[in-house]
Motif scaffolding. Structure first.
Motif, PDB file in Angstrom:
ATOM      1  N   ASP A 100      44.505  60.935  83.097  1.00 57.32           N
ATOM      2  CA  ASP A 100      43.512  60.546  82.089  1.00 57.32           C
ATOM      3  C   ASP A 100      42.359  59.792  82.738  1.00 57.32           C
ATOM      4  O   ASP A 100      41.185  60.053  82.447  1.00 57.32           O
ATOM      5  CB  ASP A 100      44.146  59.672  81.003  1.00 57.32           C
ATOM      6  CG  ASP A 100      45.064  60.447  80.073  1.00 57.32           C
ATOM      7  OD1 ASP A 100      45.002  61.697  80.074  1.00 57.32           O
ATOM      8  OD2 ASP A 100      45.854  59.799  79.353  1.00 57.32           O
ATOM      9  N   LEU A 101      42.687  58.854  83.622  1.00 62.20           N
ATOM     10  CA  LEU A 101      41.667  58.081  84.311  1.00 62.20           C
ATOM     11  C   LEU A 101      40.806  58.979  85.198  1.00 62.20           C
ATOM     12  O   LEU A 101      39.579  58.846  85.225  1.00 62.20           O
ATOM     13  CB  LEU A 101      42.321  56.975  85.148  1.00 62.20           C
ATOM     14  CG  LEU A 101      41.382  55.994  85.843  1.00 62.20           C
ATOM     15  CD1 LEU A 101      40.538  55.254  84.821  1.00 62.20           C
ATOM     16  CD2 LEU A 101      42.185  55.007  86.672  1.00 62.20           C
ATOM     17  N   LEU A 102      41.442  59.908  85.902  1.00 62.15           N
ATOM     18  CA  LEU A 102      40.703  60.836  86.753  1.00 62.15           C
ATOM     19  C   LEU A 102      39.754  61.695  85.915  1.00 62.15           C
ATOM     20  O   LEU A 102      38.604  61.934  86.305  1.00 62.15           O
ATOM     21  CB  LEU A 102      41.688  61.717  87.524  1.00 62.15           C
ATOM     22  CG  LEU A 102      41.124  62.619  88.609  1.00 62.15           C
ATOM     23  CD1 LEU A 102      40.453  61.788  89.695  1.00 62.15           C
ATOM     24  CD2 LEU A 102      42.224  63.474  89.203  1.00 62.15           C
ATOM     25  N   MET A 117      34.188  62.839  84.014  1.00 63.44           N
ATOM     26  CA  MET A 117      33.189  62.978  82.950  1.00 63.44           C
ATOM     27  C   MET A 117      32.013  62.025  83.173  1.00 63.44           C
ATOM     28  O   MET A 117      30.853  62.404  82.983  1.00 63.44           O
ATOM     29  CB  MET A 117      33.833  62.721  81.585  1.00 63.44           C
ATOM     30  CG  MET A 117      34.711  63.856  81.126  1.00 63.44           C
ATOM     31  SD  MET A 117      35.624  63.591  79.577  1.00 63.44           S
ATOM     32  CE  MET A 117      34.580  62.576  78.605  1.00 63.44           C
ATOM     33  N   ILE A 118      32.317  60.801  83.591  1.00 59.88           N
ATOM     34  CA  ILE A 118      31.256  59.828  83.850  1.00 59.88           C
ATOM     35  C   ILE A 118      30.377  60.311  84.995  1.00 59.88           C
ATOM     36  O   ILE A 118      29.143  60.243  84.931  1.00 59.88           O
ATOM     37  CB  ILE A 118      31.857  58.438  84.151  1.00 59.88           C
ATOM     38  CG1 ILE A 118      32.480  57.862  82.875  1.00 59.88           C
ATOM     39  CG2 ILE A 118      30.812  57.491  84.735  1.00 59.88           C
ATOM     40  CD1 ILE A 118      33.331  56.625  83.100  1.00 59.88           C
ATOM     41  N   SER A 119      31.004  60.824  86.046  1.00 58.22           N
ATOM     42  CA  SER A 119      30.260  61.336  87.196  1.00 58.22           C
ATOM     43  C   SER A 119      29.381  62.515  86.796  1.00 58.22           C
ATOM     44  O   SER A 119      28.216  62.610  87.209  1.00 58.22           O
ATOM     45  CB  SER A 119      31.240  61.745  88.299  1.00 58.22           C
ATOM     46  OG  SER A 119      30.566  62.369  89.345  1.00 58.22           O
ATOM     47  N   LYS A 120      29.922  63.404  85.986  1.00 61.75           N
ATOM     48  CA  LYS A 120      29.164  64.573  85.528  1.00 61.75           C
ATOM     49  C   LYS A 120      27.960  64.137  84.690  1.00 61.75           C
ATOM     50  O   LYS A 120      26.855  64.655  84.856  1.00 61.75           O
ATOM     51  CB  LYS A 120      30.077  65.480  84.716  1.00 61.75           C
ATOM     52  CG  LYS A 120      29.407  66.683  84.128  1.00 61.75           C
ATOM     53  CD  LYS A 120      30.381  67.469  83.280  1.00 61.75           C
ATOM     54  CE  LYS A 120      29.653  68.514  82.469  1.00 61.75           C
ATOM     55  NZ  LYS A 120      30.528  69.135  81.483  1.00 61.75           N
ATOM     56  N   THR A 171      38.499  68.279  72.626  1.00 62.49           N
ATOM     57  CA  THR A 171      39.307  67.068  72.538  1.00 62.49           C
ATOM     58  C   THR A 171      39.440  66.590  71.109  1.00 62.49           C
ATOM     59  O   THR A 171      40.481  66.663  70.519  1.00 62.49           O
ATOM     60  CB  THR A 171      38.711  65.949  73.418  1.00 62.49           C
ATOM     61  OG1 THR A 171      37.361  65.751  73.049  1.00 62.49           O
ATOM     62  CG2 THR A 171      38.806  66.318  74.884  1.00 62.49           C
ATOM     63  N   ASP A 172      38.365  66.118  70.536  1.00 57.30           N
ATOM     64  CA  ASP A 172      38.464  65.595  69.171  1.00 57.30           C
ATOM     65  C   ASP A 172      37.336  66.103  68.289  1.00 57.30           C
ATOM     66  O   ASP A 172      36.972  65.466  67.325  1.00 57.30           O
ATOM     67  CB  ASP A 172      38.481  64.072  69.186  1.00 57.30           C
ATOM     68  CG  ASP A 172      37.243  63.488  69.864  1.00 57.30           C
ATOM     69  OD1 ASP A 172      36.386  64.270  70.314  1.00 57.30           O
ATOM     70  OD2 ASP A 172      37.139  62.256  69.933  1.00 57.30           O
ATOM     71  N   GLY A 173      36.786  67.260  68.617  1.00 64.11           N
ATOM     72  CA  GLY A 173      35.769  67.846  67.780  1.00 64.11           C
ATOM     73  C   GLY A 173      34.357  67.413  68.161  1.00 64.11           C
ATOM     74  O   GLY A 173      33.400  67.849  67.556  1.00 64.11           O
ATOM     75  N   ASP A 174      34.217  66.525  69.147  1.00 63.33           N
ATOM     76  CA  ASP A 174      32.883  66.117  69.573  1.00 63.33           C
ATOM     77  C   ASP A 174      32.191  67.299  70.238  1.00 63.33           C
ATOM     78  O   ASP A 174      32.831  68.123  70.891  1.00 63.33           O
ATOM     79  CB  ASP A 174      32.940  64.975  70.578  1.00 63.33           C
ATOM     80  CG  ASP A 174      33.349  63.663  69.922  1.00 63.33           C
ATOM     81  OD1 ASP A 174      33.272  63.593  68.675  1.00 63.33           O
ATOM     82  OD2 ASP A 174      33.744  62.738  70.647  1.00 63.33           O
ATOM     83  N   THR A 175      30.890  67.353  70.108  1.00 67.64           N
ATOM     84  CA  THR A 175      30.157  68.425  70.770  1.00 67.64           C
ATOM     85  C   THR A 175      29.896  68.048  72.212  1.00 67.64           C
ATOM     86  O   THR A 175      29.862  66.880  72.566  1.00 67.64           O
ATOM     87  CB  THR A 175      28.830  68.694  70.049  1.00 67.64           C
ATOM     88  OG1 THR A 175      28.109  67.487  69.969  1.00 67.64           O
ATOM     89  CG2 THR A 175      29.064  69.260  68.676  1.00 67.64           C
ATOM     90  N   LYS A 176      29.717  69.067  73.039  1.00 67.32           N
ATOM     91  CA  LYS A 176      29.469  68.809  74.464  1.00 67.32           C
ATOM     92  C   LYS A 176      28.106  68.197  74.664  1.00 67.32           C
ATOM     93  O   LYS A 176      27.137  68.592  74.056  1.00 67.32           O
ATOM     94  CB  LYS A 176      29.552  70.122  75.257  1.00 67.32           C
ATOM     95  CG  LYS A 176      30.946  70.570  75.518  1.00 67.32           C
ATOM     96  CD  LYS A 176      30.911  71.688  76.512  1.00 67.32           C
ATOM     97  CE  LYS A 176      32.334  72.087  76.869  1.00 67.32           C
ATOM     98  NZ  LYS A 176      32.352  73.185  77.785  1.00 67.32           N
ATOM     99  N   ARG A 177      28.056  67.240  75.536  1.00 69.45           N
ATOM    100  CA  ARG A 177      26.800  66.593  75.908  1.00 69.45           C
ATOM    101  C   ARG A 177      26.217  67.303  77.114  1.00 69.45           C
ATOM    102  O   ARG A 177      26.931  67.741  77.989  1.00 69.45           O
ATOM    103  CB  ARG A 177      27.020  65.115  76.262  1.00 69.45           C
ATOM    104  CG  ARG A 177      27.519  64.307  75.101  1.00 69.45           C
ATOM    105  CD  ARG A 177      26.344  63.865  74.314  1.00 69.45           C
ATOM    106  NE  ARG A 177      26.793  63.112  73.160  1.00 69.45           N
ATOM    107  CZ  ARG A 177      26.123  63.019  72.051  1.00 69.45           C
ATOM    108  NH1 ARG A 177      24.993  63.654  71.934  1.00 69.45           N
ATOM    109  NH2 ARG A 177      26.558  62.311  71.058  1.00 69.45           N
ATOM    110  N   GLN A 178      24.880  67.363  77.151  1.00 72.81           N
ATOM    111  CA  GLN A 178      24.228  67.968  78.324  1.00 72.81           C
ATOM    112  C   GLN A 178      24.060  66.950  79.403  1.00 72.81           C
ATOM    113  O   GLN A 178      23.951  65.798  79.194  1.00 72.81           O
ATOM    114  CB  GLN A 178      22.865  68.520  77.950  1.00 72.81           C
ATOM    115  CG  GLN A 178      22.972  69.758  77.100  1.00 72.81           C
ATOM    116  CD  GLN A 178      21.592  70.330  76.790  1.00 72.81           C
ATOM    117  OE1 GLN A 178      20.610  69.622  76.773  1.00 72.81           O
ATOM    118  NE2 GLN A 178      21.553  71.596  76.540  1.00 72.81           N
TER     119      GLN A 178
END
Length: 171
Positions: free
Chosen positions: A91-93, A98-101, A164-171
């Motif tokens: 989970d942490l990885l 995601m933060i890096s992306k 994951t929880d229905g959130d849309t993908k961020r660019q």
């Protein structure tokens, strides 16, 4: 009433039928007629159903495992702890990825905006004011759309989700 769908919920049901069972149901064959009546009266059915949901077995089950295979309860507990550690590490990885992306996407977007500003400046300096205005307007609309919506359009008004929880993908 308690929530039966809770992950750590013990479901214990006992059903006892204390009625005599006919010999043909139980497939009991007694040769002496005087014993046949005794068998019909004493044969009862007792049924116990038990189920458990949760990450760990019940303590009495662990004791039973230990009786069958000495040390089995400790192995089960250690495996559970190792699996929990692994799950948290994954989970942490994933979060770090995601933060890096997101950071990489922001740097790229910032670089593209700077390139756009340089293009607008060069067009203006060479007398192409109309084209510079079109580029500036397109750049402004693109940046605003990216920051305000942050979604990728897939098809006819549908947003792509990350699952994951229905959130849309961020660019």
């Amino acid at each position: 009433m308690e929530n039966a769908s809770a992950p750590d919920k013990l479901v214990n049901r006992e059903i006892k039928v204390a009625e005599p069972v006919k010999p043909d149901v139980a497939d009991l064959r007694v040769e002496k007629p005087e014993l046949q009546q005794l068998v019909e009266q004493s044969v009862t059915v007792a049924l116990q159903a038990e189920s458990y949901r949760g990450p760990m077995p019940k303590p009495e089950h662990l004791r039973q495992y230990d009786q069958i295979v000495p040390g089995a309860a400790r192995i089960i507990l250690e495996e559970f702890q190792a699996n929990s550690r692994h799950s948290r590490q994954m989970d942490l990885l994933g979060l770090k990825g995601m933060i890096s992306k997101d950071a990489r996407a922001q740097w790229i977007a910032g670089g593209l905006v700077l390139i756009g500003f340089l293009l607008i400046y060069q067009l203006t300096m060479h007398g192409h004011d109309v084209v510079a205005g079109v580029v500036a307007g397109t750049l402004l609309v693109s940046v605003l759309a990216g920051f305000l919506t942050g979604t990728i359009k897939v098809g006819k008004g549908e947003d792509e989700t990350d699952g994951t929880d229905g959130d849309t993908k961020r660019q």
